[in-house]
Motif scaffolding. Structure first.
Motif, PDB file in Angstrom:
ATOM      1  N   LYS A 143       0.834  -1.198   0.000  1.00 54.13           N
ATOM      2  CA  LYS A 143       0.000   0.000   0.000  1.00 54.13           C
ATOM      3  C   LYS A 143       0.866   1.245   0.000  1.00 54.13           C
TER       4      LYS A 143
ATOM      5  N   LYS B 195       2.413   4.501  -7.376  1.00 56.66           N
ATOM      6  CA  LYS B 195       1.052   4.015  -7.191  1.00 56.66           C
ATOM      7  C   LYS B 195       0.484   3.369  -8.441  1.00 56.66           C
TER       8      LYS B 195
ATOM      9  N   ARG C 147     -10.665 -11.963   0.672  1.00 55.36           N
ATOM     10  CA  ARG C 147     -11.623 -10.979   0.184  1.00 55.36           C
ATOM     11  C   ARG C 147     -11.067  -9.573   0.338  1.00 55.36           C
TER      12      ARG C 147
ATOM     13  N   LYS D 243      -8.732  -8.963  -2.410  1.00 56.04           N
ATOM     14  CA  LYS D 243      -9.435  -8.765  -3.672  1.00 56.04           C
ATOM     15  C   LYS D 243     -10.012  -7.362  -3.736  1.00 56.04           C
ATOM     16  N   LYS D 244     -10.554  -6.913  -2.597  1.00 55.18           N
ATOM     17  CA  LYS D 244     -11.177  -5.602  -2.536  1.00 55.18           C
ATOM     18  C   LYS D 244     -10.167  -4.519  -2.859  1.00 55.18           C
ATOM     19  N   ASN D 245      -8.923  -4.735  -2.404  1.00 59.21           N
ATOM     20  CA  ASN D 245      -7.897  -3.740  -2.651  1.00 59.21           C
ATOM     21  C   ASN D 245      -7.110  -4.035  -3.907  1.00 59.21           C
ATOM     22  N   SER D 246      -7.645  -4.886  -4.758  1.00 60.98           N
ATOM     23  CA  SER D 246      -7.048  -5.321  -6.029  1.00 60.98           C
ATOM     24  C   SER D 246      -5.597  -5.733  -5.875  1.00 60.98           C
TER      25      SER D 246
ATOM     26  N   ASN E 173      -9.284 -12.796  -8.954  1.00 58.35           N
ATOM     27  CA  ASN E 173     -10.104 -11.881  -9.724  1.00 58.35           C
ATOM     28  C   ASN E 173      -9.632 -11.978 -11.162  1.00 58.35           C
ATOM     29  N   ASN E 174     -10.424 -12.709 -11.968  1.00 58.49           N
ATOM     30  CA  ASN E 174     -10.030 -12.811 -13.379  1.00 58.49           C
ATOM     31  C   ASN E 174      -8.721 -13.538 -13.610  1.00 58.49           C
TER      32      ASN E 174
ATOM     33  N   LEU F 294     -11.995   0.766  -6.780  1.00 65.64           N
ATOM     34  CA  LEU F 294     -11.651  -0.408  -5.999  1.00 65.64           C
ATOM     35  C   LEU F 294     -12.894  -1.216  -5.692  1.00 65.64           C
ATOM     36  N   ASN F 295     -12.730  -2.531  -5.712  1.00 67.57           N
ATOM     37  CA  ASN F 295     -13.789  -3.473  -5.394  1.00 67.57           C
ATOM     38  C   ASN F 295     -14.901  -3.463  -6.435  1.00 67.57           C
TER      39      ASN F 295
ATOM     40  N   ALA G  23     -15.380  -7.296 -12.290  1.00 71.39           N
ATOM     41  CA  ALA G  23     -14.685  -7.167 -13.579  1.00 71.39           C
ATOM     42  C   ALA G  23     -15.663  -6.971 -14.725  1.00 71.39           C
TER      43      ALA G  23
ATOM     44  N   ASP H 122     -17.827  -6.018  -5.870  1.00 74.21           N
ATOM     45  CA  ASP H 122     -17.367  -7.397  -5.994  1.00 74.21           C
ATOM     46  C   ASP H 122     -17.372  -8.143  -4.665  1.00 74.21           C
ATOM     47  N   ALA H 123     -16.335  -7.954  -3.883  1.00 72.32           N
ATOM     48  CA  ALA H 123     -16.179  -8.776  -2.674  1.00 72.32           C
ATOM     49  C   ALA H 123     -17.217  -8.418  -1.601  1.00 72.32           C
TER      50      ALA H 123
ATOM     51  N   HIS I  40      -5.345   8.452  -4.035  1.00 70.18           N
ATOM     52  CA  HIS I  40      -5.064   7.036  -3.736  1.00 70.18           C
ATOM     53  C   HIS I  40      -5.491   6.614  -2.349  1.00 70.18           C
TER      54      HIS I  40
ATOM     55  N   PHE J  90      -9.540   1.400   1.278  1.00 65.06           N
ATOM     56  CA  PHE J  90     -10.634   1.139   2.204  1.00 65.06           C
ATOM     57  C   PHE J  90     -10.186   1.278   3.653  1.00 65.06           C
TER      58      PHE J  90
END
Lengths: 401, 176
Positions: free
Chosen positions: A99, A104, A130, A133-136, A164-165, B28-29, B32, B55-56, B96, B99
């Motif tokens: 992070k 970035k 999860r 995933k949420k934060n890619s 994710n994909n 974010l989130n 896709a 998504d999540a 930037h 969450f």
């Protein structure tokens, strides 16, 4: 060539002392980490990689994401084995480190080496997944070492939560004589990075498969040197192959050289005829000399060489014929000469003796006046070689023109 | 009175989607298949069938940078009755965010969307807070029904641009 920031989570717990991967689990892991770092930094120069350990006294970040490969490899030295792995904490710290990456724009990725049994429950792992995933954040899991009850399922559940994909992958590596790094090279953890990574990996794999420790340097002691030696060996091999190829080509060249000469002679002959007539004149003068013999030899050779020689002559003859019927005549005569005999002197003089032919050529010469005294002198000198009858004819014809 | 002031605000507003810097837009989130352009881009957002979905979990974090400084007046968020957003927090000029740190700063404005809003009624924002906006972060905290997926049909930003120098129009002055 994806721009990526990667955090590698190393398992340096007591479970890594086991020798079911050669030379030890920890060594195999270290080799794999070195390889991955190299591949990442090579596939894109702006990629950054960081390393942290999950066991020992606690989760410790050894190096924050950096593109300096030397720094990363250096921190792999002197790592101690001990304690128990804390997978959840390790992933969370890795996420935090990513992070705070400097660039970035980089995609976030975590690579986890899970060698010891996992004491967390599935739910916790799914929650972590999860959150990632949420934060890619993408996650790659290397499942090796201890084969625990339920470990593969837990890790698969974690992957499913993160995935994710298809950006996240898991690899199960059972103990085998092959090195851990060799197995990983063929996996999406390497190849998923694109073409650049796989190029490096392929070179390293080839070198590794052949040499092992043959380089005389223990990779565990000095990984950078071992790596450099491997790469230079590959380059040397490639260079030698290229040199061998060139040598083979050059050996084939001299054979072709002989063939090329007569065809070039043909070209000059026909050029002389189809170009300006003055050139033809000069050619004939020259041919009176020594070169005449050579030319006749070339002609003879080209006549023998049915394939190339004739083709060249035929095409050139047809071109010339369209331009000037006199030139066509000249060509025909020259061809006939080649067919007849080798001593060109007499033939040439016969040609020149044909005064009508010579005068027509001279007439077609640009900027040459047949009545010019110098031209007349030249003709006179040529005519001296021929019979008296022709001499009489010549001046008469010239005066007419 | 309110109608007057509402019309006064709406007087010289433009749709700010022309000034969005698309290369820096992030979400974010998002799922896709149902991604941010479905809600933000001119062509797609008019189609109510094309949705931005989470998504999540039900939260969404949208980061929109602008090509120049803008003033924000109002925001339109359209969504389905059930899964449309409820609490929307706006942060101006914070780059930037993640969450984890959305709750670290106070938002520039918070909007709780009603059914009318979800049908297209604009939410008027706190004018003073959005005078000098280079980038906007929209944090969708939850949705109307509390379901796991939040769906958004359309997001429109209304406002004006601040007079900024167009660097391309500058001509070099010759020294004599």
């Amino acid at each position: 060539m994806v721009l990526e920031a990667t955090m590698i989570c190393i398992d340096n717990s007591e479970w890594m002392r086991n020798g079911d991967y050669s030379p030890s689990r920890f060594q195999a892991q270290a080799d794999a980490v070195n390889l991955i770092c190299g591949a990442k930094t090579q596939s894109n120069p702006e990629n950054t990689v960081g390393v942290l350990t999950m066991a020992g006294k606690g989760v410790r970040v050894l190096v924050t994401p950096t593109s300096d490969l030397g720094k990363i490899l250096a921190c792999m030295h002197g790592l101690e084995i001990g304690g128990e792995m804390n997978l959840a904490a390790g992933i969370q710290v890795a996420q935090l480190a990513l992070k705070h990456r400097q660039n970035k724009k980089q995609q976030q990725r975590i690579i986890v080496f899970a060698g010891s049994p996992i004491k967390h429950d599935k739910k916790l792992l799914e929650m972590i997944g999860r959150k990632l995933k949420k934060n890619s954040v993408a996650l790659d899991i290397v499942d090796f070492g201890e084969e625990d009850e339920g470990k593969p399922e837990k890790l698969e559940a974690l992957l499913a939560a993160v995935n994710n994909n298809d950006t996240s992958h898991i690899v199960h590596v059972p103990p085998s004589p092959n090195a851990l790094s060799d197995v990983l090279i063929s996996t999406p953890i390497f190849t998923g990075d694109g073409e650049g990574g796989s190029g490096y990996a392929a070179a390293a794999a080839a070198a590794a498969a052949v040499s092992g420790f043959d380089l005389g340097v223990d990779p565990s002691l000095d990984p950078e040197l071992a790596l450099a030696l491997r790469v230079s060996m590959e380059e040397e091999r490639a260079r030698q192959e290229a040199a061998a190829k060139k040598a083979a080509e050059e050996a084939a060249k001299p054979e072709k050289g002989g063939e090329q000469q007569p065809s070039s002679q043909d070209a000059t002959m026909t050029e002389g005829a189809s170009g300006s007539a003055s050139e033809a004149d000069n050619k004939k003068d020259d041919l009176m000399d020594d070169e005449n013999a050579l030319l006749q030899q070339a002609l003879a050779m080209s006549m023998d060489d049915t394939t190339s020689g004739h083709d060249v002559r035929d095409t050139d003859m047809s071109e010339a014929a369209t331009d000037d019927p006199d030139l066509a005549l000249a060509l025909q005569l020259s061809v006939q000469e080649g067919d007849k005999d080798s001593s060109g002197q007499t033939d040439m003089s016969k040609l020149l003796a044909d005064q009508s032919f010579v005068s027509s050529i001279i007439a077609s010469l640009p900027g040459v006046d047949p009545n010019d005294p110098s031209v007349k002198d030249l003709l006179a000198s040529m005519q001296n070689q021929s019979q008296k009858k022709d001499e009489d004819k010549g001046p008469n014809e010239e005066e007419k023109q | 009175m309110s109608a007057e002031s509402a019309s006064a605000i709406h007087r010289n507003q433009v749709d700010l989607s022309d000034f969005i810097d698309w290369s820096g837009v992030e979400c974010l989130n998002q799922s896709a298949a149902h991604s941010l352009p479905n809600a933000l881009k001119q062509g797609y957002r008019e189609d109510d069938g094309l949705l931005l979905e989470s998504d999540a979990d039900e939260q969404l974090l949208i980061y929109i940078p602008f090509t120049q400084v803008v003033k924000l007046y109002a925001l339109v968020v359209k969504g389905p009755e059930e899964e449309g957003p409820k609490t929307v927090k706006l942060f101006s000029n914070r780059e930037h965010m993640g969450f984890s740190n959305v709750n670290d700063f106070p938002p520039s404005d918070t909007a709780v969307l009603s059914e009318d809003n979800l049908k297209g009624k604009p939410v008027v924002l706190k004018y003073v807070k959005f005078q000098n906006v280079r980038s906007l972060t929209i944090f969708i905290e939850d949705n109307q029904s509390g379901s796991d997926i939040t769906k958004v049909q359309k997001i429109v930003l209304h406002g004006t641009t601040v007079e900024t120098t167009d660097m391309k129009g500058l001509k070099k002055v010759e020294d004599h």
